[in-house]
Enzyme design. Structure first.
Site, PDB file in Angstrom:
ATOM      1  N   ALA A 106       1.012  -1.090  -0.039  1.00 54.85           N
ATOM      2  CA  ALA A 106       0.111  -0.067   0.074  1.00 54.85           C
ATOM      3  C   ALA A 106       0.861   1.292  -0.014  1.00 54.85           C
ATOM      4  O   ALA A 106       1.067   1.975   1.097  1.00 54.85           O
ATOM      5  CB  ALA A 106      -0.931   0.010   1.272  1.00 54.85           C
ATOM      6  N   ALA A 108       1.431   4.214  -2.244  1.00 51.80           N
ATOM      7  CA  ALA A 108       1.480   5.836  -2.434  1.00 51.80           C
ATOM      8  C   ALA A 108       1.232   6.630  -1.377  1.00 51.80           C
ATOM      9  O   ALA A 108       0.673   6.148  -0.289  1.00 51.80           O
ATOM     10  CB  ALA A 108       0.358   6.181  -3.397  1.00 51.80           C
ATOM     11  N   GLY A 110       4.692   7.151  -1.548  1.00 54.64           N
ATOM     12  CA  GLY A 110       5.861   6.585  -1.721  1.00 54.64           C
ATOM     13  C   GLY A 110       7.006   6.953  -0.737  1.00 54.64           C
ATOM     14  O   GLY A 110       8.178   6.570  -1.052  1.00 54.64           O
ATOM     15  N   GLY A 111       6.508   7.261   0.291  1.00 52.94           N
ATOM     16  CA  GLY A 111       7.482   7.564   1.496  1.00 52.94           C
ATOM     17  C   GLY A 111       8.331   6.400   1.938  1.00 52.94           C
ATOM     18  O   GLY A 111       9.487   6.396   2.205  1.00 52.94           O
ATOM     19  N   ARG A 135      -3.521   7.472  -7.546  1.00 51.49           N
ATOM     20  CA  ARG A 135      -2.538   7.494  -6.572  1.00 51.49           C
ATOM     21  C   ARG A 135      -0.975   6.954  -6.994  1.00 51.49           C
ATOM     22  O   ARG A 135      -0.015   7.167  -6.823  1.00 51.49           O
ATOM     23  CB  ARG A 135      -2.916   7.009  -5.129  1.00 51.49           C
ATOM     24  CG  ARG A 135      -3.860   8.002  -4.536  1.00 51.49           C
ATOM     25  CD  ARG A 135      -4.318   7.591  -3.311  1.00 51.49           C
ATOM     26  NE  ARG A 135      -3.233   7.159  -2.194  1.00 51.49           N
ATOM     27  CZ  ARG A 135      -2.932   7.989  -1.483  1.00 51.49           C
ATOM     28  NH1 ARG A 135      -3.278   9.439  -1.259  1.00 51.49           N
ATOM     29  NH2 ARG A 135      -2.013   7.570  -0.454  1.00 51.49           N
ATOM     30  N   ASP A 175       1.450  -0.733   5.021  1.00 49.49           N
ATOM     31  CA  ASP A 175       1.521   0.351   5.412  1.00 49.49           C
ATOM     32  C   ASP A 175       0.029   0.767   5.341  1.00 49.49           C
ATOM     33  O   ASP A 175      -0.405   1.532   4.454  1.00 49.49           O
ATOM     34  CB  ASP A 175       2.586   1.348   4.911  1.00 49.49           C
ATOM     35  CG  ASP A 175       2.529   2.705   5.693  1.00 49.49           C
ATOM     36  OD1 ASP A 175       2.410   2.825   6.883  1.00 49.49           O
ATOM     37  OD2 ASP A 175       2.601   3.865   4.801  1.00 49.49           O
ATOM     38  N   CYS A 228      -0.878   4.631  11.150  1.00 48.61           N
ATOM     39  CA  CYS A 228      -0.379   6.123  11.577  1.00 48.61           C
ATOM     40  C   CYS A 228      -1.601   6.517  12.560  1.00 48.61           C
ATOM     41  O   CYS A 228      -2.219   7.567  12.631  1.00 48.61           O
ATOM     42  CB  CYS A 228      -0.286   7.323  10.764  1.00 48.61           C
ATOM     43  SG  CYS A 228      -1.377   7.445   9.690  1.00 48.61           S
TER      44      CYS A 228
HETATM   45  N1  SAM Z   1       3.140   4.142   2.312  1.00 48.06           N
HETATM   46  C1  SAM Z   1       2.502   5.253   1.940  1.00 48.06           C
HETATM   47  C2  SAM Z   1       3.894   6.131   2.176  1.00 48.06           C
HETATM   48  O1  SAM Z   1       4.649   5.989   2.955  1.00 48.06           O
HETATM   49  O2  SAM Z   1       3.896   7.196   1.149  1.00 48.06           O
HETATM   50  C3  SAM Z   1       1.348   5.599   2.521  1.00 48.06           C
HETATM   51  C4  SAM Z   1       0.159   4.614   2.697  1.00 48.06           C
HETATM   52  S1  SAM Z   1      -1.235   5.099   3.164  1.00 48.06           S
HETATM   53  C5  SAM Z   1      -1.026   4.970   4.795  1.00 48.06           C
HETATM   54  C6  SAM Z   1      -2.325   3.576   2.945  1.00 48.06           C
HETATM   55  C7  SAM Z   1      -2.362   3.341   1.308  1.00 48.06           C
HETATM   56  O3  SAM Z   1      -3.505   2.373   1.328  1.00 48.06           O
HETATM   57  C8  SAM Z   1      -3.177   4.567   0.545  1.00 48.06           C
HETATM   58  O4  SAM Z   1      -2.484   4.817  -0.562  1.00 48.06           O
HETATM   59  C9  SAM Z   1      -4.622   4.046   0.214  1.00 48.06           C
HETATM   60  O5  SAM Z   1      -5.030   4.398  -1.112  1.00 48.06           O
HETATM   61  C10 SAM Z   1      -4.235   2.564  -0.004  1.00 48.06           C
HETATM   62  N2  SAM Z   1      -5.464   1.593   0.248  1.00 48.06           N
HETATM   63  C11 SAM Z   1      -6.585   1.998   0.616  1.00 48.06           C
HETATM   64  N3  SAM Z   1      -7.573   1.006   0.541  1.00 48.06           N
HETATM   65  C12 SAM Z   1      -6.867  -0.122   0.404  1.00 48.06           C
HETATM   66  C13 SAM Z   1      -7.093  -1.429   0.306  1.00 48.06           C
HETATM   67  N4  SAM Z   1      -8.226  -1.827   0.419  1.00 48.06           N
HETATM   68  N5  SAM Z   1      -6.191  -2.317  -0.222  1.00 48.06           N
HETATM   69  C14 SAM Z   1      -4.868  -1.965  -0.315  1.00 48.06           C
HETATM   70  N6  SAM Z   1      -4.500  -0.646  -0.078  1.00 48.06           N
HETATM   71  C15 SAM Z   1      -5.397   0.451   0.073  1.00 48.06           C
END
Ligand code: SAM
Length: 459
Positions: A106, A108, A110-111, A135, A175, A228
């Site tokens: 997961a 985007a 991209g951190g 994303r 994440d 988070c």
């Molecule tokens: N790892 C990213 C970073 O460090 O930049 C941040 C990720 S953010 C906490 C969680 C991500 O999970 C989002 O980009 C979101 O779009 C995605 N997401 C949302 N629903 C999801 C699903 N059902 N399965 C997988 N990913 C999902």
């Protein structure tokens, strides 16, 4: 200033007891800002300015405290990536080794992916996925700017990937999308999505994602889970569920250090009080330099049997003319680049260098496959922007270092006139503060601008 819902206040007063006042008071403080330096770039010194003296951030060897400006030379060249300090603990807990196969499920914007790439040094496979295509596009741009050469960027559901990549990865990071309680200071608007049931709702989705993630970890490999949020429903309780549901996974202790910044997970916030949950990590804003985070690392036990995924059978299929155009480009433009030509892939008019260990997959939307080298145009090869960001300046025969005024012209897409130069007709790597930011073509006293139209901006 964050206005917390009363039910949120009540919940954490209950959970935290005498630690609650300090916790709740921390929401009145400013969010902590941070960034990481990019070890993939040749030139590591920040341009002069306030960030050059930025103090070290606590959880990553590349971490610094301070806010990055989006239009600065160091951001444009990918030398810095903005990431708040606590989020930097996640990559450090994953700590992939060069040559491994790693999945960021997961990913985007991209951190974490860019942090993982810092460890991998261009070796092995970094598969980075984001379910939402819009994303995923941003993720792909960030992978490009960071100069990552060994990534596959995809946009698929966790189940789609799990079906095709069983037992495949050495490390899988989830994440997870979460209730975001730990980010309330950074993004006060996030509070409005919160209600007392929200953490439990989020935990259902987190369990679904984890049920797919476990399938992709090889025996003996690692699964890392992070959020988070402070909510036990999404943190310890998800991990408690996971080890009960998948007994071949056990919690692997995260080193906390002695400075008191990283706290243990809280077994008492789960039904069975499993003491192993103390091996997970919590970051509290009242204790450390950053926002709220939770991280758990699980290890899959070794097993004799595991599925095998076939390697991709991609072979470069190009015409004699295309091969000759590529070779001419290499001879005229590059210096000592020695790529494994067995990894070259030609799709349509695009030439790419696939990552090592690329698995065979079908019907998965792939936005970026390894390093995009460039495109075949009529009778010539045109290098891709990604190549400018991945090459070190000494890998290119002709370079041009921009001054501040020329930087503004270049990122705006303008032609740059040069009165006195030793440049010869041909491709030039354009540098800002010692790192490549794009291509130009030198012709008749002018640098013709190849900075991508979609990235241009005015200063
Ligand atoms: N790892 C990213 C970073 O460090 O930049 C941040 C990720 S953010 C906490 C969680 C991500 O999970 C989002 O980009 C979101 O779009 C995605 N997401 C949302 N629903 C999801 C699903 N059902 N399965 C997988 N990913 C999902």
């Amino acid at each position: 200033m964050v206005t917390l819902p009363q039910s949120f206040i009540d919940k954490y007063q209950d959970l935290l007891g005498d630690q609650a006042p300090a916790f709740l008071a921390s929401f009145n403080d400013q969010a902590e800002r941070g960034f990481r330096l990019n070890p993939l770039k040749a030139q590591q010194k920040l341009a002069a300015g306030d960030l050059a003296q930025a103090p070290k951030a606590p959880y990553s060897q590349w971490g610094r405290l301070g806010g990055v400006k989006g239009h600065s030379a160091d951001h444009v060249s990918g030398l810095v990536y903005s990431q708040e300090p606590s989020a930097q603990l996640v990559g450090t807990v994953v700590a992939p080794k060069p040559g491994e196969k790693v999945l960021d499920l997961a990913a985007a914007p991209g951190g974490k992916t860019t942090h993982l790439a810092s460890f991998m040094q261009g070796r092995g496979l970094l598969w980075t996925n984001e379910i939402f295509p819009n994303r995923a596009k941003i993720l792909s741009e960030n992978v490009e700017r960071f100069g990552i050469t060994n990534a596959v960027v995809s946009s698929a559901t966790p189940d789609q990937l799990a079906e095709q990549l069983p037992d495949f990865f050495d490390r899988v990071l989830v994440d997870a999308p979460c209730s975001g309680e730990g980010m309330f200071r950074k993004d006060p608007d996030a509070v409005q999505y919160w209600n007392p049931d929200y953490p439990l709702e989020c935990s259902l989705r987190q369990k679904e994602i984890m049920a797919a993630a476990v399938k992709m970890v090889r025996p003996g490999g690692y699964l890392i889970y992070s959020t988070c949020t402070f909510a036990p429903e999404e943190d310890e309780q998800v991990i408690d569920w996971l080890v009960k549901t998948y007994p071949d996974f056990e919690i692997d202790a995260i080193q906390k250090g002695t400075d008191g910044l990283i706290s243990n997970g809280r077994p008492e916030w789960t039904a069975d009080n499993n003491s192993d949950l103390a091996k997970t990590a919590r970051l509290w804003p009242q204790q450390g330099a950053g926002e709220g985070h939770f991280v758990a690392r699980l290890k899959r036990r070794e097993e004799e049997q595991s599925a095998t995924v076939k390697p991709a059978q991609e072979k470069v299929q190009w015409t004699a003319q295309e091969k000759a155009d590529w070779q001419t480009f290499v001879e005229e433009t590059l210096t000592d680049v020695s790529w494994d030509t067995k990894r070259l892939v030609c799709q349509g008019d695009r030439l790419m260098l696939a990552p090592a260990e690329l698995p065979a997959t079908k019907h998965i939307k792939i936005l970026r496959l390894g390093l995009v080298l460039g495109r075949f145009k009529k009778g010539r090869f045109e290098p891709d922007h990604a190549l400018a960001l991945a090459l070190h300046p000494d890998q290119v025969q002709q370079r041009f270092a921009l001054n501040a005024a020329q930087f503004a012209q270049y990122v705006h897409g303008d032609v740059i006139n040069l009165s006195d130069t030793k440049l010869k007709k041909g491709w030039v790597l354009v540098l800002a503060n010692g790192n490549g930011i794009g291509w130009a073509k030198y012709v008749n006293g002018q640098l013709k601008n190849f900075y991508p139209k979609g990235l241009r901006f005015g200063l």
